[in-house]
Design a protein around this motif. Structure first.
Motif, PDB file in Angstrom:
ATOM      1  N   GLN A 715     -49.740 -51.380  39.347  1.00  0.00           N
ATOM      2  CA  GLN A 715     -49.918 -50.053  39.912  1.00  0.00           C
ATOM      3  C   GLN A 715     -48.583 -49.564  40.462  1.00  0.00           C
ATOM      4  OE1 GLN A 715     -51.778 -52.689  41.795  1.00  0.00           O
ATOM      5  NE2 GLN A 715     -49.816 -52.984  42.796  1.00  0.00           N
ATOM      6  N   CYS A 716     -48.499 -48.254  40.689  1.00  0.00           N
ATOM      7  CA  CYS A 716     -47.283 -47.651  41.186  1.00  0.00           C
ATOM      8  C   CYS A 716     -47.708 -46.512  42.107  1.00  0.00           C
ATOM      9  CB  CYS A 716     -46.504 -47.135  39.975  1.00  0.00           C
ATOM     10  SG  CYS A 716     -44.960 -46.389  40.408  1.00  0.00           S
ATOM     11  N   LEU A 717     -47.093 -46.405  43.277  1.00  0.00           N
ATOM     12  CA  LEU A 717     -47.508 -45.376  44.244  1.00  0.00           C
ATOM     13  C   LEU A 717     -46.670 -44.115  44.047  1.00  0.00           C
ATOM     14  CD1 LEU A 717     -47.819 -47.792  47.279  1.00  0.00           C
ATOM     15  CD2 LEU A 717     -49.678 -46.842  45.941  1.00  0.00           C
ATOM     16  N   VAL A 718     -47.279 -42.951  44.279  1.00  0.00           N
ATOM     17  CA  VAL A 718     -46.591 -41.673  44.097  1.00  0.00           C
ATOM     18  C   VAL A 718     -46.337 -41.057  45.469  1.00  0.00           C
ATOM     19  CG1 VAL A 718     -46.677 -39.429  42.963  1.00  0.00           C
ATOM     20  CG2 VAL A 718     -47.829 -41.388  41.930  1.00  0.00           C
ATOM     21  N   THR A 719     -45.067 -40.684  45.754  1.00  0.00           N
ATOM     22  CA  THR A 719     -44.746 -40.103  47.064  1.00  0.00           C
ATOM     23  C   THR A 719     -44.104 -38.731  46.888  1.00  0.00           C
ATOM     24  OG1 THR A 719     -42.571 -41.145  47.023  1.00  0.00           O
ATOM     25  CG2 THR A 719     -44.328 -42.366  48.109  1.00  0.00           C
ATOM     26  N   HIS A 720     -44.115 -37.948  47.983  1.00  0.00           N
ATOM     27  CA  HIS A 720     -43.442 -36.656  48.004  1.00  0.00           C
ATOM     28  C   HIS A 720     -42.727 -36.564  49.347  1.00  0.00           C
ATOM     29  CE1 HIS A 720     -42.696 -32.400  47.463  1.00  0.00           C
ATOM     30  NE2 HIS A 720     -43.208 -32.177  48.669  1.00  0.00           N
ATOM     31  N   ASN A 721     -41.396 -36.504  49.319  1.00  0.00           N
ATOM     32  CA  ASN A 721     -40.596 -36.524  50.557  1.00  0.00           C
ATOM     33  C   ASN A 721     -40.960 -37.712  51.445  1.00  0.00           C
ATOM     34  OD1 ASN A 721     -39.512 -34.230  49.613  1.00  0.00           O
ATOM     35  ND2 ASN A 721     -40.583 -32.847  51.011  1.00  0.00           N
ATOM     36  N   GLY A 722     -41.265 -38.856  50.843  1.00  0.00           N
ATOM     37  CA  GLY A 722     -41.581 -40.052  51.629  1.00  0.00           C
ATOM     38  C   GLY A 722     -43.036 -40.156  52.052  1.00  0.00           C
ATOM     39  N   ARG A 723     -43.828 -39.099  51.839  1.00  0.00           N
ATOM     40  CA  ARG A 723     -45.255 -39.168  52.197  1.00  0.00           C
ATOM     41  C   ARG A 723     -46.059 -39.620  50.985  1.00  0.00           C
ATOM     42  NH1 ARG A 723     -47.975 -34.281  54.054  1.00  0.00           N
ATOM     43  NH2 ARG A 723     -49.552 -35.733  54.784  1.00  0.00           N
ATOM     44  N   LEU A 724     -47.058 -40.439  51.224  1.00  0.00           N
ATOM     45  CA  LEU A 724     -47.884 -40.971  50.133  1.00  0.00           C
ATOM     46  C   LEU A 724     -48.813 -39.886  49.593  1.00  0.00           C
ATOM     47  CD1 LEU A 724     -48.823 -43.510  48.583  1.00  0.00           C
ATOM     48  CD2 LEU A 724     -50.530 -43.830  50.354  1.00  0.00           C
ATOM     49  N   LEU A 725     -48.780 -39.686  48.269  1.00  0.00           N
ATOM     50  CA  LEU A 725     -49.664 -38.684  47.653  1.00  0.00           C
ATOM     51  C   LEU A 725     -50.803 -39.337  46.881  1.00  0.00           C
ATOM     52  CD1 LEU A 725     -47.547 -35.862  45.992  1.00  0.00           C
ATOM     53  CD2 LEU A 725     -48.833 -35.789  48.115  1.00  0.00           C
ATOM     54  N   GLY A 726     -50.485 -40.394  46.094  1.00  0.00           N
ATOM     55  CA  GLY A 726     -51.521 -40.974  45.238  1.00  0.00           C
ATOM     56  C   GLY A 726     -51.050 -42.272  44.604  1.00  0.00           C
ATOM     57  N   ILE A 727     -51.803 -42.715  43.607  1.00  0.00           N
ATOM     58  CA  ILE A 727     -51.515 -44.006  42.966  1.00  0.00           C
ATOM     59  C   ILE A 727     -51.732 -43.860  41.459  1.00  0.00           C
ATOM     60  CG2 ILE A 727     -53.917 -44.800  43.315  1.00  0.00           C
ATOM     61  CD1 ILE A 727     -52.784 -47.629  43.698  1.00  0.00           C
ATOM     62  N   ILE A 728     -50.882 -44.549  40.682  1.00  0.00           N
ATOM     63  CA  ILE A 728     -51.080 -44.594  39.221  1.00  0.00           C
ATOM     64  C   ILE A 728     -51.278 -46.056  38.843  1.00  0.00           C
ATOM     65  CG2 ILE A 728     -50.021 -44.199  36.969  1.00  0.00           C
ATOM     66  CD1 ILE A 728     -48.370 -41.996  38.169  1.00  0.00           C
ATOM     67  N   THR A 729     -52.380 -46.377  38.143  1.00  0.00           N
ATOM     68  CA  THR A 729     -52.578 -47.752  37.672  1.00  0.00           C
ATOM     69  C   THR A 729     -52.359 -47.788  36.160  1.00  0.00           C
ATOM     70  OG1 THR A 729     -54.915 -47.415  37.252  1.00  0.00           O
ATOM     71  CG2 THR A 729     -54.322 -48.196  39.448  1.00  0.00           C
ATOM     72  N   LYS A 730     -52.283 -49.003  35.619  1.00  0.00           N
ATOM     73  CA  LYS A 730     -52.111 -49.175  34.176  1.00  0.00           C
ATOM     74  C   LYS A 730     -53.252 -48.487  33.421  1.00  0.00           C
ATOM     75  CE  LYS A 730     -50.972 -53.033  31.120  1.00  0.00           C
ATOM     76  NZ  LYS A 730     -50.811 -54.482  31.084  1.00  0.00           N
ATOM     77  N   LYS A 731     -54.464 -48.581  33.996  1.00  0.00           N
ATOM     78  CA  LYS A 731     -55.632 -47.984  33.352  1.00  0.00           C
ATOM     79  C   LYS A 731     -55.509 -46.456  33.302  1.00  0.00           C
ATOM     80  CE  LYS A 731     -60.673 -48.268  33.634  1.00  0.00           C
ATOM     81  NZ  LYS A 731     -61.784 -48.860  34.363  1.00  0.00           N
ATOM     82  N   ASP A 732     -54.962 -45.856  34.386  1.00  0.00           N
ATOM     83  CA  ASP A 732     -54.775 -44.396  34.398  1.00  0.00           C
ATOM     84  C   ASP A 732     -53.840 -43.971  33.265  1.00  0.00           C
ATOM     85  OD1 ASP A 732     -56.317 -44.107  36.702  1.00  0.00           O
ATOM     86  OD2 ASP A 732     -54.607 -44.476  38.011  1.00  0.00           O
ATOM     87  N   ILE A 733     -52.776 -44.759  33.065  1.00  0.00           N
ATOM     88  CA  ILE A 733     -51.815 -44.422  32.005  1.00  0.00           C
ATOM     89  C   ILE A 733     -52.486 -44.511  30.636  1.00  0.00           C
ATOM     90  CG2 ILE A 733     -49.753 -45.280  30.818  1.00  0.00           C
ATOM     91  CD1 ILE A 733     -48.491 -45.782  33.443  1.00  0.00           C
ATOM     92  N   LEU A 734     -53.254 -45.589  30.418  1.00  0.00           N
ATOM     93  CA  LEU A 734     -53.926 -45.763  29.121  1.00  0.00           C
ATOM     94  C   LEU A 734     -54.934 -44.638  28.877  1.00  0.00           C
ATOM     95  CD1 LEU A 734     -54.317 -49.603  29.382  1.00  0.00           C
ATOM     96  CD2 LEU A 734     -53.137 -48.438  27.537  1.00  0.00           C
ATOM     97  N   LYS A 735     -55.667 -44.249  29.932  1.00  0.00           N
ATOM     98  CA  LYS A 735     -56.640 -43.155  29.791  1.00  0.00           C
ATOM     99  C   LYS A 735     -55.925 -41.844  29.459  1.00  0.00           C
ATOM    100  CE  LYS A 735     -60.715 -44.593  32.227  1.00  0.00           C
ATOM    101  NZ  LYS A 735     -61.789 -44.253  33.124  1.00  0.00           N
ATOM    102  N   HIS A 736     -54.788 -41.627  30.127  1.00  0.00           N
ATOM    103  CA  HIS A 736     -54.014 -40.408  29.896  1.00  0.00           C
ATOM    104  C   HIS A 736     -53.515 -40.375  28.445  1.00  0.00           C
ATOM    105  CE1 HIS A 736     -51.471 -37.010  30.825  1.00  0.00           C
ATOM    106  NE2 HIS A 736     -50.394 -37.658  30.404  1.00  0.00           N
TER     107      HIS A 736
END
Length: 751
Positions: A715-736
């Motif tokens: 998994q990999c976390l998504v931030t904006h200006n250092g604030r946590l926004l969301g998460i991307i997992t391997k499954k999310d990438i495959l679904k995308h």
């Protein structure tokens, strides 16, 4: 699952205060980064200690040596098992047609070798070997004898295939199929418990022999890769270094895949290249050397067992002597085009059939399906000599170069003079060509429904058989063309009358490579396997031309080979390293939560109680949680895995005095001040990953996909200006990726 305990990683209480932390659930992906850093820490510790005393120095040396020792054991065990499988399959295949009266454990060939009454012309006939008709009715001639032999052939075929499918169903459901798609997925970091366990190994060996002997259109080459990987996984348990580290174990499994091909084809270098090109996800240089060593040991072991009695590692070893001419590149490229078309067609047809098996009632009756296909195969195969023999024997017959003393029908030329130039075809050859054409149609159809049934089944031999038949037919055609038109502009100057200029066996070899390449999309490793198989170094250029053409033609119809197609059909989370990501989306488009979803489930570094954490874990099914400074700031601190969190809380309640549901859970370095009557806090900083991978919300997805592939992230976390926004997992990438290519995103089943 069967044998679920064989892959569970035991954690030494001295080394790790909480047993179970750092292990994985079934059907989850491992965290490569964490596993590699664990191994680096272990290595650093051993190196530092080795300077202190002689005992520690010896320990450090034995640790460094253990990898090579493990490779030696894998090579020896796999080579011995492959030799046993070869001998047993040979004997049981011959048993469908008759039995050796003097020594029942001899197969047809060995029985007649031991006999003194065998003539060279009729080397397959000797009084010691009796067909079932001779044993039952006393005669081998006539219609009745033929019917008795036919019925016995069908009886043995059905018995063998029934035993195979019954054993697979009862004891090891994972032993069916070829195993290569699953091994590719496991090597990419996925966990399928029991897939490489001891039960699977035992049942796979027994049922592989049965399935090959039943005469079904399948080979033993793919399953031998699975067998070698099972051996490696079981032997890993003897060494702490590999038992406790999933990433280290996958390096050994990569080498084991090379061993599997090495013993299947007697091609050690081809095996190493196969592992590198086709199966492995992470293949460091160290693994390359170890694979090379293990493949060498395995080939040496197989050679000393000598299962075929011809001191070669494979049944279809040939040596051609005639050189090839530039003009012949045209038919070789034609064979390449045929191989590519057949490969693309086969994949589409086989996947459609397997999908049908999955979605209709056909899938509920695996035993019936195997028996019906076996009966059909035996009924149609018996009358034609080329379909009655096993796949490996057929290929060996087709690769064979006609010598003067050959009694094979494929060498039924009219004898013009005593020398051996290209000769006009005789009636024997015409009959053989008809039978081969029928065998080709039969093999093409029956292989589509055979591959993917609930018995161990490899694809290498049937694909090579289809190509070898086509090649042999084309080769004989070219040979006759050259014989009757040796003055024409094409043949003039290099093919005079009476010169031996075209080798039909070579065309069969090139055709076999082209078809196998079309189905699996191998290139370099395939060419090396083919010339190791046949010992023909001067034929590398024709093989390369045909293999490359076949890959280009097949890729025009679809980029994935048969193994990738099966991985996708089963919904395994496999990020294909060869596939390009061409869409211009950003990380914020793929991450969860989406705009309409509830907020991201997070833990705060202080202020939450044990009860609140347990409630959060119970109410969600995520495999991990980000840790933030506070719900308001959402500044990221680290990441905690669900499994580690549950184990640690459970452990804290049992071992730590006074931990109750109202105790605080603390992820900070220093315990915050508390009321004097409050219960003691539970400190969990030790299980938190303090350096989780993060990308910003505007990172392009193609870069994110690359990060996932190259580092093997979960998994990999998504931030904006250092604030946590969301998460991307391997499954999310495959679904995308599935959505982009208009596939069903719900076909990705696992995490």
């Amino acid at each position: 699952t069967l044998d679920a305990d064989i892959l569970t990683t035991l954690v030494d209480p001295l080394e790790d205060p909480v047993p179970g932390v750092g292990t994985y659930e079934d059907f989850n992906t491992i965290d490569w980064v964490r596993e590699k850093s664990k191994d680096r820490d272990r290595h650093r510790e051993i190196t530092n200690k080795s300077r202190q005393s002689t005992v520690n120095l010896l320990h450090s040396v034995s640790d460094a040596f253990s990898g090579w020792l493990l490779m030696l054991l894998v090579g020896l065990l796999s080579g011995a098992l492959a030799g046993g499988i070869d001998i047993a399959a040979h004997w049981m295949t011959a048993m469908k047609e008759g039995v050796c009266v003097v020594h029942f454990w001899y197969n047809h060939e060995h029985c007649c070798w031991a006999s003194n009454e065998t003539t060279f012309q009729e080397r397959h006939h000797c009084p010691q070997w009796q067909s079932w008709a001779e044993l039952i009715t006393g005669t081998s001639e006539g219609a009745f004898a033929y019917i008795v032999n036919f019925l016995m052939y069908i009886f043995w075929a059905l018995l063998f295939s029934f035993l195979a499918v019954a054993l697979v169903r009862a004891f090891a459901p994972y032993a069916c199929g070829s195993g290569i798609p699953e091994i590719k997925t496991i090597l990419s970091g996925f966990i399928i418990r029991g897939y490489l366990g001891k039960w699977t190994l035992m049942i796979k060996i027994i049922t592989l022999v049965l399935a090959v002997s039943s005469g079904l259109s399948l080979g033993k080459e793919g399953p031998l890769v699975h067998v070698a990987c099972c051996c490696a996984n079981i032997l890993c348990h003897l060494f702490t270094k590999y038992r406790k580290n999933e990433a280290k174990r996958r390096e050994v499994l990569s080498a084991a895949a090379a061993v599997g091909v090495s013993v299947a084809f007697g091609a050690p270098i081809g095996g190493v290249l196969f592992s590198l090109e086709e199966v492995s996800y992470y293949f460091p240089l160290k693994t390359l050397w170890r694979s090379f060593f293990a493949a060498l040991v395995a080939a040496f072991t197989l050679r000393s067992i000598n299962p075929f009695g011809n001191s070669q590692l494979v049944l279809f070893y040939v040596e051609f002597h005639a050189p090839w001419h530039l003009v012949e590149l045209a038919p070789f490229i034609l064979l390449g085009i045929f191989g590519g078309l057949w490969g693309a067609l086969f994949i589409k047809a086989n996947i459609a059939w397997c999908r049908r098996r999955k979605t209709t009632r056909l899938g509920h009756y695996p035993v019936m399906e195997v028996l019906v296909v076996t009966a059909l195969t035996a009924l149609i195969a018996y009358p034609n000599i080329y379909t009655r023999m096993s796949g490996a024997e057929l290929i060996s017959e087709l690769f064979n170069d006609c010598s003067r003393l050959d009694s094979s029908q494929l060498c039924g030329y009219q004898q013009v003079s005593n020398t051996l130039p290209d000769r006009p075809a005789g009636p024997g050859l015409y009959t053989a060509l008809w039978q081969l054409a029928l065998a080709l149609v039969f093999k093409m159809m029956i292989t589509v429904i055979t591959f993917g049934m609930k018995v161990p089944s490899g694809l290498f031999i049937p694909s090579m058989a289809v190509g070898a038949i086509t090649g042999r037919l084309l080769g004989v055609g070219m040979e006759q063309l050259a014989y009757y038109n040796h003055d024409s502009i094409i043949f003039k100057g290099w093919c005079s009358q009476g010169a031996d200029c075209i080798t039909p066996g070579l065309y069969a070899m090139v055709g076999a490579a082209a078809c196998l390449g079309g189905v699996t999309r191998m290139t370099v490793s395939l060419v090396v396997i083919m010339f190791e198989l046949t010992g023909g170094l001067e034929y590398i250029v024709p093989l390369m031309a045909a293999t490359m053409t076949s890959k280009w033609v097949a890729d025009a119809f679809g980029r994935e080979g048969i193994y990738e197609a099966h991985i996708r059909l089963n919904g395994y989370p496999f990020l294909e390293p060869k596939e390009e990501f061409e869409h211009s989306s950003l990380a914020v488009d793929v991450m969860r939560p989406r705009r309409s979803d509830p907020a991201l489930a997070v833990l705060t570094q202080e202020g939450m109680t044990v009860g609140e954490v347990e409630a959060l874990v119970e109410s969600t099914h995520y495999s991990g949680f980000p840790v933030v400074v506070s719900q308001q700031s959402q500044r990221l601190v680290g990441f905690v895995l669900r499994r580690d969190l549950l184990i640690s809380i459970d452990n804290g309640r049992k071992r730590q005095e006074g931990v109750v549901s109202s105790s605080q859970v603390v992820f900070t370095e220093h315990t915050p001040s508390q009321a004097p009557d409050a219960p003691p806090p539970l400190r969990l900083r030790g299980i938190m990953d303090l350096s989780p991978f993060t990308v910003t919300d505007h990172t392009p997805m193609d870069i994110t996909v690359d990060i996932f592939r190259k580092l093997g992230l979960r998994q990999c976390l998504v931030t904006h200006n250092g604030r946590l926004l969301g998460i991307i997992t391997k499954k999310d990438i495959l679904k995308h990726m599935a959505q982009i290519t208009n596939r069903d995103p719900d076909s990705i089943l696992f995490n």
